[in-house]
Design a protein around this motif. Structure first.
Motif, PDB file in Angstrom:
ATOM      1  N   LEU A  87      16.327   9.234  11.029  1.00 18.93           N
ATOM      2  CA  LEU A  87      18.116   8.991  11.068  1.00 18.93           C
ATOM      3  C   LEU A  87      18.065   7.857  11.269  1.00 18.93           C
ATOM      4  CD1 LEU A  87      17.969  12.478  13.573  1.00 18.93           C
ATOM      5  CD2 LEU A  87      19.113  12.619  10.983  1.00 18.93           C
ATOM      6  N   ASP A  88      17.325   6.843  11.781  1.00 20.93           N
ATOM      7  CA  ASP A  88      17.378   5.705  12.246  1.00 20.93           C
ATOM      8  C   ASP A  88      17.035   4.829  11.182  1.00 20.93           C
ATOM      9  OD1 ASP A  88      18.001   3.196  13.042  1.00 20.93           O
ATOM     10  OD2 ASP A  88      17.721   3.815  15.327  1.00 20.93           O
ATOM     11  N   GLY A  89      17.107   4.129   9.556  1.00 25.07           N
ATOM     12  CA  GLY A  89      16.117   3.690   9.637  1.00 25.07           C
ATOM     13  C   GLY A  89      15.418   2.575   9.610  1.00 25.07           C
ATOM     14  N   ARG A  90      16.505   1.860  10.510  1.00 30.16           N
ATOM     15  CA  ARG A  90      16.601   0.655  10.964  1.00 30.16           C
ATOM     16  C   ARG A  90      15.080   0.234  12.021  1.00 30.16           C
ATOM     17  NH1 ARG A  90      21.197  -0.728  12.239  1.00 30.16           N
ATOM     18  NH2 ARG A  90      21.422  -2.013  10.386  1.00 30.16           N
ATOM     19  N   ALA A  91      15.391   1.171  13.076  1.00 30.14           N
ATOM     20  CA  ALA A  91      14.671   1.352  13.721  1.00 30.14           C
ATOM     21  C   ALA A  91      12.836   1.989  13.309  1.00 30.14           C
ATOM     22  CB  ALA A  91      14.414   2.361  14.894  1.00 30.14           C
ATOM     23  N   VAL A  92      12.563   2.748  12.466  1.00 31.45           N
ATOM     24  CA  VAL A  92      11.922   3.375  11.290  1.00 31.45           C
ATOM     25  C   VAL A  92      11.027   1.624  10.878  1.00 31.45           C
ATOM     26  CG1 VAL A  92      10.404   4.512  10.221  1.00 31.45           C
ATOM     27  CG2 VAL A  92      11.995   5.564  11.537  1.00 31.45           C
ATOM     28  N   GLY A  93      11.538   1.198  10.326  1.00 28.33           N
ATOM     29  CA  GLY A  93      11.312  -0.040   9.494  1.00 28.33           C
ATOM     30  C   GLY A  93      10.728  -0.947  10.399  1.00 28.33           C
ATOM     31  N   VAL A  94      11.970  -1.103  11.327  1.00 31.68           N
ATOM     32  CA  VAL A  94      11.203  -2.065  12.293  1.00 31.68           C
ATOM     33  C   VAL A  94      10.080  -1.784  13.420  1.00 31.68           C
ATOM     34  CG1 VAL A  94      11.113  -3.670  14.399  1.00 31.68           C
ATOM     35  CG2 VAL A  94      12.882  -3.611  12.873  1.00 31.68           C
ATOM     36  N   TYR A  95       9.648  -0.686  13.461  1.00 29.32           N
ATOM     37  CA  TYR A  95       7.828  -0.044  13.675  1.00 29.32           C
ATOM     38  C   TYR A  95       6.628  -0.223  12.715  1.00 29.32           C
ATOM     39  CZ  TYR A  95      10.849   2.381  17.605  1.00 29.32           C
ATOM     40  OH  TYR A  95      11.833   2.669  18.608  1.00 29.32           O
ATOM     41  N   ALA A  96       7.854   0.306  11.530  1.00 33.57           N
ATOM     42  CA  ALA A  96       6.191  -0.238  10.342  1.00 33.57           C
ATOM     43  C   ALA A  96       6.502  -1.226  10.084  1.00 33.57           C
ATOM     44  CB  ALA A  96       7.349   0.525   9.075  1.00 33.57           C
ATOM     45  N   GLY A  97       6.738  -2.418   9.614  1.00 29.51           N
ATOM     46  CA  GLY A  97       6.546  -3.592   9.841  1.00 29.51           C
ATOM     47  C   GLY A  97       6.124  -4.240  11.071  1.00 29.51           C
ATOM     48  N   GLY A  98       6.375  -4.014  12.571  1.00 29.06           N
ATOM     49  CA  GLY A  98       4.877  -4.604  13.227  1.00 29.06           C
ATOM     50  C   GLY A  98       3.864  -3.675  13.011  1.00 29.06           C
ATOM     51  N   ALA A  99       3.841  -2.607  12.491  1.00 28.91           N
ATOM     52  CA  ALA A  99       2.637  -1.790  12.699  1.00 28.91           C
ATOM     53  C   ALA A  99       1.570  -2.669  11.287  1.00 28.91           C
ATOM     54  CB  ALA A  99       2.052  -0.211  12.064  1.00 28.91           C
TER      55      ALA A  99
END
Length: 224
Positions: free
Chosen positions: A160-172
């Protein structure tokens, strides 16, 4: 509420009906823990590859340094937690904020370690920049495969929140990339790592958030 004598269905019922009609049957997702285990295999392969592809020739000696080992472990631990946050946040109704905070704490532990270590011999400004700039791109290069793997794993969950998931995935992914560069880079000066390795994680994670907002949230725009 009625319109022309007919009851208007709730928007979520209409959306569910449209998705069911257009998408059709889908294979069920594996649990986040299983997808995380596969991603860990990708991350481990990247770090193992860095030991063979890097310019460092004293890795065996460095692995005997407790602070160096703690730094690598904290980077990898933060990456695993950020990956878990991405996989959890990608599932509607699940949240990854608590796990992401733990990842941030471990990242700050790395910064604290680097601040504690004694700086190496001073180098010229030109050498500092020319030696440091490539590391920004090496963090991205080593993090690319984990990033693609995690983005693919989260995209199927319809976040539902692509931006937050993208930040988490990028951080990982780029925490793993930073760990790989720390293994491969022959420069151990704490100032070099603080100035070039650590900001690269934030830079590529922010760009991953932009990509997440554009790509991971696409299903919502097409479905409404």
């Amino acid at each position: 509420m009625t319109m022309s004598g007919a009851q208007v269905p709730p928007i979520h019922d209409a959306l569910a009906a449209r998705l069911k009609a257009e998408v059709g049957p889908l294979r069920p997702l594996w649990p986040p823990s299983v997808r995380l285990a596969f991603w860990l295999g990708v991350a481990a392969a990247v770090v193992a590859g860095a030991t063979q592809l890097g310019l460092r020739h004293d890795l065996g000696r460095q692995l005997g340094q407790p602070l160096y080992l703690l730094e690598i472990a904290a980077l990898l631990g933060a990456g695993v937690l950020a990956a878990a946050a991405a996989l959890l946040a990608a599932v509607p109704g699940r949240g990854g904020r608590g796990v992401s905070r733990l990842a941030l704490i471990l990242t700050l532990v790395v910064v604290a370690i680097l601040g504690y270590e004694a700086p190496s011999a001073a180098v010229s400004r030109v050498a500092f920049i020319t030696d440091g700039l490539p590391c920004i791109f090496y963090v991205a290069a080593y993090g690319l495969l984990p990033w693609v793997a995690l983005f693919t794993a989260t995209a199927r969950a319809a976040p539902l929140d692509g931006r937050a998931v993208g930040v988490y995935a990028g951080g990982a992914a780029f925490l793993v990339g930073a760990a790989a560069v720390r293994v491969a880079c022959p420069i151990d000066d704490p100032l070099h790592v603080l100035a070039w390795h650590m900001p690269a994680i934030a830079l590529w994670s922010c760009l991953s958030g932009v990509a997440g907002a554009a790509w991971l949230g696409r299903w919502r725009r097409t479905a409404v």
